[in-house]
Write an enzyme that holds these catalytic residues in place. Structure first.
Site, PDB file in Angstrom:
ATOM      1  CB  ALA A 258      -1.052  -0.077   1.063  1.00 31.59           C
ATOM      2  CB  ALA A 259       3.975   2.216   1.916  1.00 28.67           C
ATOM      3  N   PRO A 260       3.142   4.540  -0.395  1.00 24.88           N
ATOM      4  CG  PRO A 260       3.208   6.684  -1.391  1.00 24.88           C
ATOM      5  CD  PRO A 260       3.659   5.213  -1.725  1.00 24.88           C
ATOM      6  CE  LYS A 263      -1.717   2.216  -7.602  1.00 27.01           C
ATOM      7  NZ  LYS A 263      -0.441   3.019  -7.229  1.00 27.01           N
ATOM      8  CG  ASP A 308       7.397 -10.279   3.541  1.00 29.72           C
ATOM      9  OD1 ASP A 308       6.856 -10.142   2.506  1.00 29.72           O
ATOM     10  OD2 ASP A 308       8.363 -11.131   3.796  1.00 29.72           O
ATOM     11  CG  ASP A 326       0.494  -0.540  -6.927  1.00 30.44           C
ATOM     12  OD1 ASP A 326       0.248  -0.405  -8.204  1.00 30.44           O
ATOM     13  OD2 ASP A 326       1.058   0.513  -6.432  1.00 30.44           O
ATOM     14  CB  CYS A 379       3.842   2.809 -12.123  1.00 29.51           C
ATOM     15  SG  CYS A 379       5.380   2.209 -11.139  1.00 29.51           S
TER      16      CYS A 379
END
Length: 432
Positions: A258-260, A263, A308, A326, A379
């Site tokens: 998730a970070a930062p 999304k 993790d 992601d 990305c």
């Protein structure tokens, strides 16, 4: 010495010496040095980074002992000077040379004469410097012209014809417009547009994401609109992840990398702050950014944790309506924001990414309810990290079926390069 060029030099040295991402290094040095023309600083920094291989090629034509003999301090001053002479029409020749020499006296003591000589040689010889012969080595020609490491050229030549490839390379060297994601928990689109127009910003709507707006104007993050959580900075391609996932009120959604938190926050906004989002990441300090942003945006349904994602949390098996992976990737889709990505040389590390991505996806699939959804995004523009990872995952996990899959490209869509795949898990119902 000009404070704007000093700021640009310090930023470039940070990127070169500390392997800092350019956007973070630039923002830090602007905050510290307080230049009177931040736009000039940004243009110079990104111009040098976007054209680094070309600039080094030019310098190699002008230095008798070759570019390997030039120290980093000298090299960055020369890159800045030649970029100003070659690309910045607003900068007079004498200013580019004189300011470079003044910088050398401060940061490359005893080398000011060398810097002066090379820059004057460029002014004299610039029309005689030619690119490598395209007919003899097309990869090297494209690598120097657009400043990409050859392995990236070779990778994209496998996928695209040469005309499309050049369009893609050129698009990666363009400066993207600032894109924001409106927070409809606090404001509706017409009201935010009106408020921004009144503050002197130019605003246009996005093409793909319903919550995307493109904004022109300075000090965007200093506005009360931002501080009060009306919007976040997020590229339209990245916003498409939450839109395609289509989370519903009261869903349980897990964001595994998730970070930062962009999304996860966008997902929570689309859920109208109802339900639950579990946002996991391996780095605690990055998870804390998500917590701060959630507070600014008025979101309280996100539960952050350090985890993790290659490990399976047995307490969450088949609990989630939707799961997002992601995945960490080569970043080839965000080169226009982080041009230093173009110069990665560790191809072996990048070749190992698909194995890690598949492991993340495989572990995360355990959390999806029957009939639920698993989404994979990166990305990057690399089929080995995208379509081939999905093909291998669905081969090994026949209970998941692809419902939607897109590859956004900067030269076609005007967004970052983003890959998004949405898969549905079969239900456990036995057909009569």
């Amino acid at each position: 010495m000009d404070v704007n060029r000093k700021t640009a030099y310090n930023t470039l040295m940070d990127v070169e010496s500390k392997t800092s991402y350019s956007n973070f290094a630039l923002n830090h040095n602007i905050a510290v040095s307080r230049p009177n023309n931040p736009a000039f600083v940004r243009e110079l920094v990104y111009g040098v980074l976007e054209n680094k291989l070309y600039l080094d090629y030019v310098i190699s034509q002008l230095v008798d002992k070759g570019i390997d003999s030039v120290k980093k301090q000298d090299l960055n001053i020369l890159r800045m000077g030649i970029y100003q002479l070659a690309k910045m029409n607003s900068v007079p020749e004498y200013a580019a040379v004189n300011e470079s020499v003044a910088m050398a006296k401060r940061y490359a003591i005893g080398r000011d004469g060398f810097i002066n000589g090379v820059l004057h040689s460029y002014i004299k010889e610039k029309y005689n410097i030619k690119l490598p012969d395209r007919a003899q080595d097309e990869v090297r020609y494209l690598s120097i012209k657009y400043s990409y490491e050859p392995w990236i050229i070779e990778l994209w030549k496998e996928i695209y014809d040469v005309d499309f490839l050049e369009e893609l390379l050129e698009a990666g060297n363009e400066t993207p417009d600032v894109c924001i994601r409106l927070n409809w928990l606090k404001v509706m689109k017409p009201d935010l547009i009106d408020a921004m127009n009144k503050r002197g910003f130019e605003v246009r709507e996005g093409k793909y994401s319903k919550n995307a707006l493109y904004v022109k104007g300075g000090d965007l993050l200093a506005t009360s609109l931002y501080k009060n959580g009306m919007f976040s900075i997020q590229d339209e391609a990245s916003q498409m992840v939450a839109q395609m996932l289509d989370p519903k009120h009261d869903d349980l959604v897990m964001d595994m990398c998730a970070a930062p938190g962009g999304k996860a926050l966008a997902i929570a906004e689309r859920m109208n702050n109802r339900g639950k989002v579990i946002a996991s990441d391996i780095y605690k300090r990055k998870v804390e950014i998500t917590d701060r942003e959630a507070k600014r945006l008025g979101i309280n349904i996100i539960e952050t944790r350090t985890w993790d994602a290659t490990r399976v949390d047995s307490s969450m098996v088949q609990k989630a309506d939707k799961v997002l992976v992601d995945a960490p990737c080569s970043g080839l889709g965000v080169i226009r924001r982080k041009p230093e990505i173009k110069y990665k040389k560790n191809v072996k590390e990048i070749e190992e990414l698909p194995r890690k991505q598949l492991a993340l996806l495989t572990a995360s699939a355990n959390y999806v309810k029957p009939g639920g959804y698993l989404m994979y995004s990166t990305c990057t523009i690399n089929p080995y990290e995208n379509e081939r990872v999905i093909a291998e995952f669905t081969r090994k996990n026949p209970g998941f079926h692809t419902e939607d899959m897109i590859q956004l490209l900067p030269n076609i869509n005007g967004t970052d390069g983003f890959f998004i795949c949405k898969m549905r898990k079969d239900t456990d119902l036995v057909q009569p």
